[in-house]
Design a protein around this motif. Sequence first.
Motif, short mmCIF file in Angstrom:
data_model
loop_
_atom_site.label_atom_id
_atom_site.label_comp_id
_atom_site.label_asym_id
_atom_site.label_seq_id
_atom_site.Cartn_x
_atom_site.Cartn_y
_atom_site.Cartn_z
N GLY A 146 0.80 -1.22 0.00
CA GLY A 146 0.00 0.00 0.00
C GLY A 146 0.82 1.27 0.00
O GLY A 146 0.49 2.24 -0.68
N VAL A 147 1.91 1.26 0.74
CA VAL A 147 2.77 2.45 0.79
C VAL A 147 3.40 2.71 -0.57
O VAL A 147 3.36 3.83 -1.09
CB VAL A 147 3.85 2.29 1.88
N VAL A 148 3.95 1.66 -1.17
CA VAL A 148 4.55 1.78 -2.49
C VAL A 148 3.49 2.18 -3.51
O VAL A 148 3.68 3.09 -4.32
CB VAL A 148 5.24 0.46 -2.91
N SER A 149 2.36 1.51 -3.45
CA SER A 149 1.27 1.76 -4.39
C SER A 149 0.76 3.19 -4.32
O SER A 149 0.48 3.81 -5.35
CB SER A 149 0.13 0.78 -4.11
N PHE A 150 0.62 3.72 -3.12
CA PHE A 150 0.10 5.08 -2.97
C PHE A 150 0.94 6.06 -3.77
O PHE A 150 0.42 6.82 -4.59
CB PHE A 150 0.05 5.51 -1.50
N PHE A 151 2.23 6.05 -3.53
CA PHE A 151 3.09 7.04 -4.19
C PHE A 151 3.25 6.80 -5.69
O PHE A 151 3.18 7.74 -6.48
CB PHE A 151 4.45 7.11 -3.48
N LEU A 152 3.44 5.56 -6.09
CA LEU A 152 3.61 5.28 -7.52
C LEU A 152 2.31 5.53 -8.30
O LEU A 152 2.36 6.14 -9.38
CB LEU A 152 4.09 3.84 -7.74
N ASN A 153 1.18 5.10 -7.77
CA ASN A 153 -0.07 5.33 -8.50
C ASN A 153 -0.48 6.80 -8.47
O ASN A 153 -0.98 7.33 -9.46
CB ASN A 153 -1.19 4.43 -7.97
N LYS A 154 -0.26 7.46 -7.37
CA LYS A 154 -0.61 8.88 -7.27
C LYS A 154 0.15 9.71 -8.30
O LYS A 154 -0.45 10.47 -9.06
CB LYS A 154 -0.33 9.40 -5.86
N TYR A 155 1.46 9.55 -8.33
CA TYR A 155 2.27 10.42 -9.18
C TYR A 155 2.55 9.84 -10.58
O TYR A 155 2.59 10.60 -11.54
CB TYR A 155 3.60 10.74 -8.49
N PHE A 156 2.71 8.55 -10.69
CA PHE A 156 3.06 7.94 -11.98
C PHE A 156 1.82 7.54 -12.78
O PHE A 156 1.63 7.95 -13.91
CB PHE A 156 3.97 6.73 -11.74
N THR A 157 0.94 6.73 -12.17
CA THR A 157 -0.21 6.20 -12.89
C THR A 157 -1.27 7.26 -13.16
O THR A 157 -1.67 7.46 -14.30
CB THR A 157 -0.86 5.03 -12.11
N PHE A 158 -1.72 7.92 -12.11
CA PHE A 158 -2.85 8.85 -12.25
C PHE A 158 -2.40 10.31 -12.29
O PHE A 158 -3.23 11.20 -12.43
CB PHE A 158 -3.86 8.62 -11.13
N GLN A 159 -1.10 10.56 -12.15
CA GLN A 159 -0.51 11.90 -12.23
C GLN A 159 -1.32 12.92 -11.43
O GLN A 159 -1.67 13.99 -11.92
CB GLN A 159 -0.35 12.32 -13.68
N ASN A 160 -1.56 12.58 -10.19
CA ASN A 160 -2.35 13.41 -9.30
C ASN A 160 -1.42 14.22 -8.43
O ASN A 160 -0.61 13.67 -7.69
CB ASN A 160 -3.26 12.51 -8.45
N LYS A 161 -1.52 15.54 -8.51
CA LYS A 161 -0.61 16.44 -7.78
C LYS A 161 -1.23 17.01 -6.50
O LYS A 161 -0.61 17.77 -5.80
CB LYS A 161 -0.18 17.61 -8.69
N GLU A 162 -2.48 16.66 -6.23
CA GLU A 162 -3.15 17.18 -5.05
C GLU A 162 -2.46 16.68 -3.78
O GLU A 162 -1.92 15.60 -3.75
CB GLU A 162 -4.61 16.73 -5.04
N ARG A 163 -2.52 17.52 -2.74
CA ARG A 163 -1.94 17.15 -1.45
C ARG A 163 -2.99 17.35 -0.38
O ARG A 163 -3.42 18.48 -0.14
CB ARG A 163 -0.72 18.01 -1.12
N SER A 164 -3.42 16.26 0.22
CA SER A 164 -4.38 16.38 1.31
C SER A 164 -4.42 15.09 2.11
O SER A 164 -4.16 14.01 1.57
CB SER A 164 -5.77 16.71 0.78
N TRP A 165 -4.77 15.22 3.37
CA TRP A 165 -4.93 14.04 4.20
C TRP A 165 -6.18 13.27 3.77
O TRP A 165 -6.23 12.06 3.91
CB TRP A 165 -5.02 14.42 5.68
N TRP A 166 -7.18 13.99 3.25
CA TRP A 166 -8.39 13.33 2.79
C TRP A 166 -8.07 12.33 1.68
O TRP A 166 -8.65 11.26 1.61
CB TRP A 166 -9.43 14.35 2.36
N GLN A 167 -7.14 12.68 0.82
CA GLN A 167 -6.76 11.77 -0.26
C GLN A 167 -6.10 10.51 0.31
O GLN A 167 -6.35 9.40 -0.17
CB GLN A 167 -5.81 12.48 -1.23
N VAL A 168 -5.28 10.66 1.33
CA VAL A 168 -4.67 9.50 1.98
C VAL A 168 -5.76 8.62 2.60
O VAL A 168 -5.73 7.40 2.46
CB VAL A 168 -3.65 9.94 3.06
N VAL A 169 -6.72 9.25 3.25
CA VAL A 169 -7.84 8.52 3.85
C VAL A 169 -8.62 7.76 2.78
O VAL A 169 -8.96 6.58 2.96
CB VAL A 169 -8.76 9.47 4.65
N LYS A 170 -8.90 8.42 1.66
CA LYS A 170 -9.62 7.76 0.56
C LYS A 170 -8.83 6.57 0.02
O LYS A 170 -9.41 5.53 -0.29
CB LYS A 170 -9.93 8.75 -0.57
N PHE A 171 -7.52 6.72 -0.07
CA PHE A 171 -6.68 5.61 -0.54
C PHE A 171 -6.75 4.44 0.44
O PHE A 171 -6.92 3.29 0.03
CB PHE A 171 -5.23 6.08 -0.72
#
Length: 138
Positions: free
Chosen positions: A50-75
Amino acid sequence: MAKLIDESIPKFLLVGVLNTLVGAGIMFLLYNVAGWGYWPSTAANYLVGGVVSFFLNKYFTFQNKERSWWQVVKFVITVAVCWVLAYAIAKPLVLQVLSGQSVKIQENVAMLAGMCIYTGLNYFGQRFFAFKKGDKKD
């Protein structure tokens, strides 16, 4: 409305291969060598991956630049729900199909089946919930 299948799928699968090598290795070692049970072994897989997936999918796969704790919670919600659903579906299904086999074989096959089910559920959960583009509620 977003297309169901787009260019993010190959990237997601590439990230999944990396996660699978690390997470599944941990899961099967904990289950078969360390003697952990079905649920703790599969949980360890998704905690580490999950830790690896969060960062790789956020920035590489879905190219999501948003920063929020809500996004971490949703993940975390996405991963947890997909994990429970995938492995809760896989185990009884495999136990029924392989009823004549040993518990060890049944649970190893159930873990493999759960990984496949999880991958499909998780892709849609991350794409349309955790890393949804244009979600202004963050």
